[in-house]
Design a protein around this motif. Structure first.
Motif, PDB file in Angstrom:
ATOM      1  N   VAL A  66       0.881  -1.183   0.000  1.00  0.00           N
ATOM      2  CA  VAL A  66       0.000   0.000   0.000  1.00  0.00           C
ATOM      3  C   VAL A  66       0.909   1.219   0.000  1.00  0.00           C
ATOM      4  CG1 VAL A  66      -1.814   1.270   1.235  1.00  0.00           C
ATOM      5  CG2 VAL A  66      -1.745  -1.229   1.380  1.00  0.00           C
ATOM      6  N   ASP A  67       1.021   1.869  -1.132  1.00  0.00           N
ATOM      7  CA  ASP A  67       1.867   3.071  -1.249  1.00  0.00           C
ATOM      8  C   ASP A  67       3.306   2.829  -0.789  1.00  0.00           C
ATOM      9  OD1 ASP A  67      -0.029   4.718  -2.284  1.00  0.00           O
ATOM     10  OD2 ASP A  67      -0.439   5.820  -0.419  1.00  0.00           O
ATOM     11  N   GLY A  68       3.779   1.598  -0.931  1.00  0.00           N
ATOM     12  CA  GLY A  68       5.161   1.297  -0.537  1.00  0.00           C
ATOM     13  C   GLY A  68       5.289   0.744   0.874  1.00  0.00           C
ATOM     14  N   MET A  69       4.223   0.818   1.687  1.00  0.00           N
ATOM     15  CA  MET A  69       4.293   0.136   3.008  1.00  0.00           C
ATOM     16  C   MET A  69       3.722  -1.269   2.838  1.00  0.00           C
ATOM     17  SD  MET A  69       1.322   1.842   5.409  1.00  0.00           S
ATOM     18  CE  MET A  69       0.359   3.023   4.448  1.00  0.00           C
ATOM     19  N   LYS A  70       4.126  -2.166   3.697  1.00  0.00           N
ATOM     20  CA  LYS A  70       3.798  -3.582   3.484  1.00  0.00           C
ATOM     21  C   LYS A  70       2.818  -4.099   4.525  1.00  0.00           C
ATOM     22  CE  LYS A  70       6.793  -3.942   0.133  1.00  0.00           C
ATOM     23  NZ  LYS A  70       6.367  -4.169  -1.243  1.00  0.00           N
ATOM     24  N   ILE A  71       1.951  -5.008   4.088  1.00  0.00           N
ATOM     25  CA  ILE A  71       1.045  -5.704   5.010  1.00  0.00           C
ATOM     26  C   ILE A  71       1.286  -7.206   4.866  1.00  0.00           C
ATOM     27  CG2 ILE A  71      -1.337  -6.141   5.709  1.00  0.00           C
ATOM     28  CD1 ILE A  71      -2.198  -3.553   4.396  1.00  0.00           C
ATOM     29  N   HIS A  72       1.517  -7.863   5.996  1.00  0.00           N
ATOM     30  CA  HIS A  72       1.749  -9.317   6.017  1.00  0.00           C
ATOM     31  C   HIS A  72       0.602  -9.987   6.772  1.00  0.00           C
ATOM     32  CE1 HIS A  72       5.928  -8.291   4.905  1.00  0.00           C
ATOM     33  NE2 HIS A  72       5.763  -7.304   5.773  1.00  0.00           N
ATOM     34  N   SER A  73       0.030 -11.036   6.187  1.00  0.00           N
ATOM     35  CA  SER A  73      -1.110 -11.718   6.816  1.00  0.00           C
ATOM     36  C   SER A  73      -0.737 -13.138   7.195  1.00  0.00           C
ATOM     37  CB  SER A  73      -2.294 -11.760   5.846  1.00  0.00           C
ATOM     38  OG  SER A  73      -2.730 -10.456   5.549  1.00  0.00           O
ATOM     39  N   MET A  74      -0.921 -13.475   8.466  1.00  0.00           N
ATOM     40  CA  MET A  74      -0.627 -14.816   8.973  1.00  0.00           C
ATOM     41  C   MET A  74      -1.952 -15.484   9.328  1.00  0.00           C
ATOM     42  SD  MET A  74       1.676 -15.548  12.346  1.00  0.00           S
ATOM     43  CE  MET A  74       3.162 -14.770  11.781  1.00  0.00           C
ATOM     44  N   ARG A  75      -2.138 -16.755   8.976  1.00  0.00           N
ATOM     45  CA  ARG A  75      -3.365 -17.486   9.328  1.00  0.00           C
ATOM     46  C   ARG A  75      -2.968 -18.806   9.970  1.00  0.00           C
ATOM     47  NH1 ARG A  75      -4.866 -13.196   8.722  1.00  0.00           N
ATOM     48  NH2 ARG A  75      -6.172 -12.301   7.110  1.00  0.00           N
ATOM     49  N   LEU A  76      -3.340 -19.002  11.235  1.00  0.00           N
ATOM     50  CA  LEU A  76      -2.971 -20.220  11.949  1.00  0.00           C
ATOM     51  C   LEU A  76      -4.073 -20.619  12.926  1.00  0.00           C
ATOM     52  CD1 LEU A  76       0.737 -19.502  13.010  1.00  0.00           C
ATOM     53  CD2 LEU A  76      -0.029 -21.261  11.407  1.00  0.00           C
ATOM     54  N   PRO A  77      -4.303 -21.937  13.106  1.00  0.00           N
ATOM     55  CA  PRO A  77      -5.202 -22.332  14.194  1.00  0.00           C
ATOM     56  C   PRO A  77      -4.604 -21.859  15.520  1.00  0.00           C
ATOM     57  CG  PRO A  77      -4.153 -24.270  13.168  1.00  0.00           C
ATOM     58  CD  PRO A  77      -3.705 -23.075  12.394  1.00  0.00           C
ATOM     59  N   GLY A  78      -5.457 -21.573  16.461  1.00  0.00           N
ATOM     60  CA  GLY A  78      -4.950 -21.132  17.771  1.00  0.00           C
ATOM     61  C   GLY A  78      -4.949 -19.631  17.930  1.00  0.00           C
ATOM     62  N   LEU A  79      -4.879 -18.927  16.779  1.00  0.00           N
ATOM     63  CA  LEU A  79      -4.924 -17.460  16.861  1.00  0.00           C
ATOM     64  C   LEU A  79      -6.376 -16.994  16.879  1.00  0.00           C
ATOM     65  CD1 LEU A  79      -2.228 -16.586  14.149  1.00  0.00           C
ATOM     66  CD2 LEU A  79      -1.985 -16.311  16.631  1.00  0.00           C
ATOM     67  N   ILE A  80      -6.620 -15.782  17.379  1.00  0.00           N
ATOM     68  CA  ILE A  80      -7.947 -15.144  17.252  1.00  0.00           C
ATOM     69  C   ILE A  80      -7.760 -13.913  16.356  1.00  0.00           C
ATOM     70  CG2 ILE A  80      -9.866 -14.013  18.437  1.00  0.00           C
ATOM     71  CD1 ILE A  80      -9.726 -16.076  20.565  1.00  0.00           C
ATOM     72  N   ALA A  81      -7.330 -12.787  16.927  1.00  0.00           N
ATOM     73  CA  ALA A  81      -7.141 -11.567  16.108  1.00  0.00           C
ATOM     74  C   ALA A  81      -6.043 -10.724  16.737  1.00  0.00           C
ATOM     75  CB  ALA A  81      -8.442 -10.777  16.046  1.00  0.00           C
ATOM     76  N   HIS A  82      -4.975 -10.520  15.988  1.00  0.00           N
ATOM     77  CA  HIS A  82      -3.783  -9.861  16.534  1.00  0.00           C
ATOM     78  C   HIS A  82      -3.157  -8.992  15.442  1.00  0.00           C
ATOM     79  CE1 HIS A  82      -4.113 -13.264  19.390  1.00  0.00           C
ATOM     80  NE2 HIS A  82      -4.457 -13.906  18.291  1.00  0.00           N
ATOM     81  N   GLN A  83      -2.578  -7.879  15.850  1.00  0.00           N
ATOM     82  CA  GLN A  83      -1.880  -7.041  14.863  1.00  0.00           C
ATOM     83  C   GLN A  83      -0.707  -6.317  15.505  1.00  0.00           C
ATOM     84  OE1 GLN A  83      -3.890  -4.929  11.572  1.00  0.00           O
ATOM     85  NE2 GLN A  83      -3.115  -3.034  12.486  1.00  0.00           N
ATOM     86  N   GLU A  84       0.380  -6.289  14.762  1.00  0.00           N
ATOM     87  CA  GLU A  84       1.539  -5.480  15.156  1.00  0.00           C
ATOM     88  C   GLU A  84       1.804  -4.476  14.051  1.00  0.00           C
ATOM     89  OE1 GLU A  84       5.054  -7.819  16.176  1.00  0.00           O
ATOM     90  OE2 GLU A  84       3.684  -9.342  16.934  1.00  0.00           O
ATOM     91  N   VAL A  85       2.051  -3.245  14.437  1.00  0.00           N
ATOM     92  CA  VAL A  85       2.457  -2.231  13.463  1.00  0.00           C
ATOM     93  C   VAL A  85       3.877  -1.847  13.863  1.00  0.00           C
ATOM     94  CG1 VAL A  85       1.837  -0.058  12.355  1.00  0.00           C
ATOM     95  CG2 VAL A  85       0.044  -1.470  13.407  1.00  0.00           C
ATOM     96  N   VAL A  86       4.820  -2.160  12.977  1.00  0.00           N
ATOM     97  CA  VAL A  86       6.231  -1.986  13.313  1.00  0.00           C
ATOM     98  C   VAL A  86       6.801  -0.812  12.512  1.00  0.00           C
ATOM     99  CG1 VAL A  86       8.476  -3.125  13.504  1.00  0.00           C
ATOM    100  CG2 VAL A  86       6.387  -4.494  13.638  1.00  0.00           C
ATOM    101  N   PHE A  87       7.324   0.154  13.231  1.00  0.00           N
ATOM    102  CA  PHE A  87       7.913   1.350  12.622  1.00  0.00           C
ATOM    103  C   PHE A  87       9.425   1.265  12.766  1.00  0.00           C
ATOM    104  CE2 PHE A  87       3.713   2.431  14.056  1.00  0.00           C
ATOM    105  CZ  PHE A  87       3.194   3.167  13.012  1.00  0.00           C
ATOM    106  N   GLY A  88      10.148   1.672  11.704  1.00  0.00           N
ATOM    107  CA  GLY A  88      11.612   1.653  11.764  1.00  0.00           C
ATOM    108  C   GLY A  88      12.181   3.032  11.540  1.00  0.00           C
ATOM    109  N   GLY A  89      13.130   3.431  12.399  1.00  0.00           N
ATOM    110  CA  GLY A  89      13.836   4.703  12.219  1.00  0.00           C
ATOM    111  C   GLY A  89      15.319   4.462  12.439  1.00  0.00           C
TER     112      GLY A  89
END
Ligand SMILES: NC(=O)C1=CN([C@@H]2O[C@H](COP(=O)(O)OP(=O)(O)OC[C@H]3O[C@@H](n4cnc5c(N)ncnc54)[C@H](O)[C@@H]3O)[C@@H](O)[C@H]2O)C=CC1
Ligand SMILES: O=C(O)C1=N[C@H](C(=O)O)C[C@H](O)C1
Length: 266
Positions: free
Chosen positions: A200-223
């Protein structure tokens, strides 16, 4: 407050069944019917695993919305059916509260226009968990200072849409403050397709799908010399219910579409 009369679409689902339990406990809400794929004409109470409620189940959304006197339709189904139910509800003067994710931009525009024409409130919230709403808002703030960012969303393996509605909304909020630019090395090449995720405009989205998970998100910023991670976890679907309750109450006061629970929180 008078009872708000509610229809739930998708009552046997993971979210729909949780919503029924919330409605059962809430004195200001009255379940008047459900829309499901099966169990036409049965009472909710007759379906194994569902609360002991008398409301009838309809397999035809048209019939349910035509026959029932309802204020709000909660949709927790699939992108395809959620879109149809939302439009039908508006056509019948019923306000939709939509948790279903995966609508296209064109569909969102159509619903926006229909709500405006009918002067009826609609709430479409990709995530009803207050913690997730805060995670998205904090991410927008952080992106002003850290324009290099990747979103990692992790869900149970029964999820139909990828990326998640929450990840899409997070990227949209970040887009409001981040100038479009390609991240990573200019000569970067994927040796296996998809290795770098969705773009999305050069930023990346990664999607993981696994049994055992419900709903989780990390937004990682780098400087320079540092990273910042903003993380939210739903460990139980109860996490979404205070947001669903708020949306049902607030949609009664609206006359247009609101996209995102942040617009309803103080
Ligand atoms: N906004 C939010 O906070 C959240 C949104 N979601 C979204 O809610 C939706 C449902 O999620 P889950 O409950 O996990 O899925 P699920 O698969 O457990 O439940 C979906 C239910 O919809 C029913 N359904 C399918 N077609 C239907 C139709 N035509 N009429 C009536 N019912 C129909 C299915 O039989 C099933 O019971 C998904 O789009 C998901 O992304 C999920 C969790 C939180
Ligand atoms: O399917 C789910 O489970 C969820 N869907 C929503 C999304 O797509 O963001 C909200 C939450 O992440 C759970």
């Amino acid at each position: 407050m008078a009872d708000i009369k509610v229809i739930v679409a998708g009552p046997r689902g993971k979210m729909g069944s949780e919503a029924l339990r919330m409605i059962e406990k809430e004195p200001a809400f009255q379940l008047v019917g459900c829309i499901d794929r099966i169990h036409d004409g049965q009472k909710v109470a007759e379906v194994e695993g569902l609360p002991k409620m008398d409301a009838l189940i309809y397999t035809s959304a048209e019939k349910a919305l035509g026959e029932l006197e309802a204020d709000v339709l909660i949709d927790l189904t699939t992108p395809e059916h959620g879109y149809k139910h939302t439009k039908l509800a508006l056509e019948h003067g019923v306000r939709p509260v939509v948790g279903t994710t995966g609508f296209t931009e064109v569909q969102m525009e159509e619903i926006t226009n229909l709500a405006e024409k009918k002067e009826l409130g609609v709430v479409i919230a990709p995530n009803f968990a207050v913690g997730a709403v805060l995670m998205m808002q904090f991410s927008k703030w952080a992106a002003k200072h850290f324009p290099d960012v990747e979103i990692i969303e992790k869900h149970h393996d029964q999820k139909l849409d990828a990326p998640s509605g929450t990840a899409v909304k997070t990227a949209q909020l970040i887009q409001e403050v981040r100038e479009s630019h390609k991240q990573g090395h200019t000569d970067e090449k994927e040796t296996i397709d998809g290795a770098r995720g969705a773009d999305v405009d050069g930023m990346k989205i990664h999607s993981m799908r696994l049994p055992g998970l419900i709903a989780h998100q990390e937004v990682v910023f780098g400087g320079l010399g540092q990273t910042l991670t903003i993380k939210h976890d739903s460990h139980h679907r109860e996490s979404f219910m205070s947001g669903v309750k708020l949306a049902i109450e607030k949609v009664m006061e609206l006359d247009q579409l609101v996209y995102g629970l942040e617009h309803l929180l103080d």
